[in-house]
Motif scaffolding. Sequence first.
Motif, short mmCIF file in Angstrom:
data_model
loop_
_atom_site.label_atom_id
_atom_site.label_comp_id
_atom_site.label_asym_id
_atom_site.label_seq_id
_atom_site.Cartn_x
_atom_site.Cartn_y
_atom_site.Cartn_z
N PHE A 7 0.97 -0.77 -0.18
CA PHE A 7 0.07 -0.24 0.24
C PHE A 7 0.64 1.67 0.55
O PHE A 7 0.06 2.44 -0.58
CB PHE A 7 -0.85 0.03 0.93
N GLU A 8 2.24 0.89 0.81
CA GLU A 8 2.44 2.69 0.28
C GLU A 8 3.33 2.90 -0.88
O GLU A 8 3.72 3.71 -1.22
CB GLU A 8 4.04 1.98 1.96
N LEU A 9 3.74 1.51 -1.05
CA LEU A 9 4.87 2.00 -2.70
C LEU A 9 3.53 2.18 -3.88
O LEU A 9 3.34 2.88 -4.08
CB LEU A 9 5.02 0.13 -3.56
N ALA A 10 2.01 1.76 -3.03
CA ALA A 10 0.89 2.45 -4.15
C ALA A 10 -0.20 3.72 -4.38
O ALA A 10 0.67 4.35 -5.05
CB ALA A 10 -0.60 1.75 -4.12
N LYS A 11 0.82 4.09 -2.87
CA LYS A 11 0.29 5.33 -2.66
C LYS A 11 1.69 6.79 -3.98
O LYS A 11 1.25 7.38 -4.27
CB LYS A 11 0.68 6.15 -0.90
N GLU A 12 3.05 6.03 -3.17
CA GLU A 12 4.26 6.78 -4.61
C GLU A 12 3.77 6.29 -5.51
O GLU A 12 3.58 7.36 -6.23
CB GLU A 12 5.48 5.77 -3.90
N VAL A 15 -1.40 5.17 -6.86
CA VAL A 15 -2.75 4.05 -6.96
C VAL A 15 -3.65 3.34 -5.78
O VAL A 15 -4.15 2.72 -6.39
CB VAL A 15 -2.59 2.63 -8.26
N ALA A 16 -3.05 4.21 -4.69
CA ALA A 16 -3.85 3.71 -3.38
C ALA A 16 -5.13 3.78 -3.17
O ALA A 16 -5.96 3.62 -3.04
CB ALA A 16 -2.93 4.78 -2.74
N PHE A 25 -5.46 -5.32 -5.01
CA PHE A 25 -4.73 -4.67 -6.53
C PHE A 25 -5.37 -5.16 -7.78
O PHE A 25 -4.94 -5.22 -8.87
CB PHE A 25 -3.31 -5.29 -6.44
N GLY A 26 -6.72 -5.93 -7.52
CA GLY A 26 -6.73 -7.02 -8.78
C GLY A 26 -7.45 -5.63 -10.05
O GLY A 26 -7.73 -5.64 -10.41
N ARG A 31 0.40 -2.72 -16.11
CA ARG A 31 1.36 -1.55 -16.10
C ARG A 31 1.81 -1.22 -14.58
O ARG A 31 3.34 -1.06 -14.14
CB ARG A 31 1.18 -0.41 -17.29
N ASP A 32 0.55 -0.24 -13.72
CA ASP A 32 1.06 -0.32 -12.50
C ASP A 32 1.44 -1.28 -11.71
O ASP A 32 2.46 -0.75 -10.78
CB ASP A 32 0.06 0.25 -11.90
#
Length: 51
Positions: A7-12, A15-16, A25-26, A31-32
Amino acid sequence: MSDRLKFELAKELGVADIVAREGDFGSVSSRDCGNLVRLAIQRAENGLVQG
């Protein structure tokens, strides 16, 4: 990889909001997801070098 780290990486990557709305994450694009994995690998490599 822990859910917290993902989730931390998704924020970065910006896409969070998708993850939070869908609950997983479905709905995140391939690409993301690839970018997320690439970022996780970079962090791991940097941790090994610095540690």
